[in-house]
Design a protein around this motif. Structure first.
Motif, PDB file in Angstrom:
ATOM      1  N   SER A 350       3.535  -1.122 -32.215  1.00  0.00           N
ATOM      2  CA  SER A 350       4.301  -2.237 -32.281  1.00  0.00           C
ATOM      3  C   SER A 350       5.204  -2.193 -31.059  1.00  0.00           C
ATOM      4  O   SER A 350       5.637  -0.942 -30.553  1.00  0.00           O
ATOM      5  CB  SER A 350       5.453  -2.399 -33.424  1.00  0.00           C
ATOM      6  N   LEU A 351       5.655  -3.332 -30.455  1.00  0.00           N
ATOM      7  CA  LEU A 351       6.721  -3.508 -29.303  1.00  0.00           C
ATOM      8  C   LEU A 351       7.516  -4.696 -29.490  1.00  0.00           C
ATOM      9  O   LEU A 351       7.084  -5.518 -30.325  1.00  0.00           O
ATOM     10  CB  LEU A 351       5.812  -3.775 -27.971  1.00  0.00           C
ATOM     11  N   GLY A 422       9.779   0.675 -25.276  1.00  0.00           N
ATOM     12  CA  GLY A 422      10.730   0.621 -26.525  1.00  0.00           C
ATOM     13  C   GLY A 422       9.867   0.217 -27.672  1.00  0.00           C
ATOM     14  O   GLY A 422      10.459  -0.297 -28.581  1.00  0.00           O
ATOM     15  N   GLY A 423       8.749   0.987 -28.048  1.00  0.00           N
ATOM     16  CA  GLY A 423       7.977   0.552 -29.148  1.00  0.00           C
ATOM     17  C   GLY A 423       7.748   1.580 -30.176  1.00  0.00           C
ATOM     18  O   GLY A 423       8.456   2.554 -29.954  1.00  0.00           O
ATOM     19  N   SER A 424       6.948   1.316 -31.132  1.00  0.00           N
ATOM     20  CA  SER A 424       6.631   2.295 -32.220  1.00  0.00           C
ATOM     21  C   SER A 424       5.213   2.694 -32.200  1.00  0.00           C
ATOM     22  O   SER A 424       4.352   1.823 -32.105  1.00  0.00           O
ATOM     23  CB  SER A 424       7.015   1.624 -33.378  1.00  0.00           C
ATOM     24  N   ILE A 425       4.999   4.245 -32.447  1.00  0.00           N
ATOM     25  CA  ILE A 425       3.665   4.816 -32.543  1.00  0.00           C
ATOM     26  C   ILE A 425       3.006   4.430 -33.720  1.00  0.00           C
ATOM     27  O   ILE A 425       1.676   4.887 -33.943  1.00  0.00           O
ATOM     28  CB  ILE A 425       3.375   6.101 -32.023  1.00  0.00           C
ATOM     29  N   SER A 426       3.688   3.842 -34.745  1.00  0.00           N
ATOM     30  CA  SER A 426       2.796   3.388 -36.091  1.00  0.00           C
ATOM     31  C   SER A 426       3.638   2.327 -36.383  1.00  0.00           C
ATOM     32  O   SER A 426       4.699   2.286 -37.037  1.00  0.00           O
ATOM     33  CB  SER A 426       3.215   4.762 -37.061  1.00  0.00           C
ATOM     34  N   ALA A 427       3.192   1.060 -36.197  1.00  0.00           N
ATOM     35  CA  ALA A 427       3.725  -0.125 -36.859  1.00  0.00           C
ATOM     36  C   ALA A 427       3.584  -0.408 -38.123  1.00  0.00           C
ATOM     37  O   ALA A 427       4.803  -0.640 -38.909  1.00  0.00           O
ATOM     38  CB  ALA A 427       3.122  -1.151 -36.123  1.00  0.00           C
TER      39      ALA A 427
END
Lengths: 470, 470
Positions: A350-351, A422-427
């Motif tokens: 996610s971003l 600035g995202g996540s590696i597991s949404a």
């Protein structure tokens, strides 16, 4: 299998029939994607919260760790035991009761083992909507959805599982029962334990029941399919849709040309619209509290303005439920088409919505440099900033060799870009075992330290799902 | 005031001008309702997150505890120092920057010291809505709103402050900075630290900045005022309003006859409608994404059906913004009218919406038995199950004597009934000092034990707002 004193104790608690040994454990200790096989001392299937509590207590006394499991549909190998054969797998599937439906409070209280589809159905029969919806809904359980904070297709309007929950019942690492099943919309009496347990993947406590929100049923749902020239245009269309539809916007799915080409190639009977002439397509869904004609008017106004502003090149609005279903079916067939094409490399990231166009442009380019001819299969819940940013071997290439050779390097490129933006590696899938070793590279060290302290505080002997998440 | 080494160190960090001593601390150490006066070693006003971090570190080294404070508008004495004169009061008010506005991501990132009204205004100027709204908005800060998980008047649609937040920056008890300001709608990479800090009243960390959601601006807002015969009818009207308006329903406030009688008596120019002939009135607000005429049509349909079903005896829809404002002004004047009538006994409680009629009937009766002639002033956010269930001395009675004699006993009756009906003794105000000693009687012992463990894990030396909440 040796009848250890622990197994005997578990049999006394839940009855012999509900302690599975040896081959009988097979379906529980194998990941449903058949990628991982664990081994359990036994599978224990308690029938009540009190039994869960007793199971935890005897395991704690024996110093044996527990792997809680719902429907075993997780995607990060978070509920498969290690291969030591020394862990107890605790299945919640026998706990299936609907404890209460409260229409005026718009809540339903259920055991953790209730299957999502059954929950949807029972809420529907009570005259309300339970909006959580995802591919595995026929077998995943609400307890598993909560433990992993599952996402799905209507997050843009209703939020993740976390946002649908008003109360929990949890068995703690020492076998106590926290009775937190209040259906309250406001409660500022201390720390937010509910959200701490939600998404903790069974490492802090075992969720045995939950009070979930019900929503008014929409009078009509309407689906549209649009061709958009760029991701910037898709992002602008999302902003316009928020303005026009406000919270009637319940779905916003983007799919790139490659994703739709695979569906077209493997399932030509699905007749994918517009894909040949457009780099991206967007599926929109509106849920209207008035009527279908009202929803249609809103959609027409939105699409007219979007076409004037050249965000959208072409658009259709489904004429009936069957057409709407067919359009959704295309979206949902992407994963199957990818599998049919061959093994592949997937990411659930996610971003911030605003960063997605730059992220994709940059990462597409880096991956094409890494693997010439790589096929970039990119789709997801743009409304939530959630992309399934997947890759496939070059046309005609050896899929298995591609995965074996490049999986690690591709992941590094993708996750480094996620970090920069600035995202996540597991949404929405969680960490489990699969991403556990990645986490220290992509999560703030301060956050990790806080997580370790919380884990040590709530499960000091590391008995609940050890080695998962952290 | 002695210039201790700690004060000298703090002066080096934030500058002499921002370490206040003696009389200069008065406005910070006095509760705004003038009920409590504390004493601080000093008030320190850092201007940046880095300064907050350094302040926490030197205080930790000195073994001196910290009381964080935003706008000092809290209602439970959670940010007033103890009277030892040994605590450092850390005011966030100098930290006022808007760090970023991201239109496509619909987020704004701000320092903790930004005043709520200023935040609303800046989001409005960016073309969006920030829906948090409450009485103290002219002076409370977003950091304080987050630390206490503030509620307000639009919770039925947008949730509490918790639900409006996507990311936090927090200084931990050992002075580290957790940079969690991501504006992500989905992130399943570990435990939910954000929601743990939100609502923890400065006892687990110091919130220095936040990323908050922005919403599309509604095209029109419409207000209605209705007379309802019973709380059952009000509850049924709420259910009907959810059905008709779905998420366009942004306000649902109930007021009993006694509450409106006090407003009428002290502010007759406000011309309270319908109160004389009705046990309850309900104020409804709809926020429409289309137009005022669309909202009016929806409201008319709703009220017509409600009148047919005898949930509503009489109703008016505000003709213009001024009328709407006047109706809200009546609702907001209840607290002032209560104060004008004399000191009184207040409760901020929540219940499952479905339990409210029985709770009120039962508790009204018990209180009338306890204090013959007691006046029951009952109003609140029925849509969230949140009642301000207040009481006033009998007509013509001595208010101060009433409070002195009965405050404790009334509280016991109310809170015991809350407990029986599965409610919360603090819906939106928090625990602070005021309700801390009540908590062990009304909160699950397992929950309290978990909270103590978390506090010990994240603030092992008990340096952050000790003695609050727990």
């Amino acid at each position: 299998m040796m009848q250890t004193p622990l197994i005997a104790a578990l049999q006394r608690i839940v009855g012999e029939a509900h302690v599975l040994l040896g081959d009988a454990t097979a379906q529980y200790v194998t990941d449903w994607r058949q990628r991982t096989h664990g081994q359990a001392l036994c599978v224990v299937r308690p029938g009540s919260t009190e039994e869960v509590s007793q199971v935890v207590k005897v395991c704690a006394q024996a110093g044996v760790s527990i792997v809680p499991q719902g429907g075993n549909t997780g995607l990060v190998e978070g509920s498969i035991p290690q291969d030591t054969g020394q862990q107890v797998l605790l299945s919640l599937r026998r706990m299936q009761a609907v404890r209460a439906i409260d229409a005026h409070n718009m809540t339903i209280t259920v055991d953790a083992g209730v299957v999502l589809q059954s929950l949807q159905k029972q809420v529907d029969e009570a005259g309300f909507l339970f909006p959580l919806s995802l591919g595995a809904e026929g077998s995943c359980t609400i307890g598993g959805n909560l433990a992993t904070n599952a996402g799905g297709t209507q997050v843009v309007r209703y939020g993740n599982t976390r946002d649908l929950c008003l109360g929990l019942e949890v068995v703690t690492a020492d076998g106590q029962v926290w009775e937190g099943l209040q259906g309250l919309r406001k409660d500022n009496t201390g720390y937010d334990l509910r959200n701490l347990f939600i998404g903790s993947e069974g490492t802090l406590g075992i969720i045995t029941a939950a009070t979930m929100r019900m929503y008014p049923k929409p009078a009509a749902q309407l689906t549209a399919w649009t061709a958009v020239p760029t991701l910037e245009a898709a992002s602008a269309l999302l902003a316009l849709a928020h303005q026009h539809l406000a919270s009637a916007l319940t779905g916003f799915e983007v799919m790139n040309q490659q994703a739709l080409a695979l569906v077209d190639s493997h399932y030509p009977h699905l007749r994918v619209p517009m894909w040949q002439d457009s780099p991206f397509c967007v599926l929109l869904e509106a849920s209207d509290s008035e009527s279908e004609s009202h929803a249609r008017t809103l959609f027409e106004r939105l699409l007219e303005e979007a076409m004037e502003q050249e965000m959208v090149a072409d658009a259709i609005i489904a004429e009936n439920l069957k057409q709407a279903h067919d359009l959704w079916h295309i979206r949902e067939s992407i994963t199957l088409a990818q599998a049919a094409e061959g093994v592949n490399v997937k990411h659930d990231i996610s971003l911030p919505v605003s960063r997605i166009p730059a992220f994709v442009e940059e990462t597409d380019e880096a991956l094409r440099a890494l693997v010439p001819g790589i096929r970039l299969v990119n789709f997801g819940h743009l409304g939530d900033g959630n992309l399934h940013y997947n890759t496939q071997a070059p046309e005609g290439g050896d899929a298995a060799a591609f995965v074996a050779q490049f999986e690690g390097a591709i992941g590094d490129v993708v996750y480094q870009a996620v970090l920069r933006h600035g995202g996540s590696i597991s949404a929405e899938h969680g960490i489990g075992t699969l991403k556990r070793d990645k986490l220290p590279h992509y999560k703030s060290p301060v956050a990790l330290q806080l997580m370790h302290r919380i884990k040590a505080a709530l499960d000091p002997d590391n008995l609940l799902n050890p080695g998962r998440v952290l």
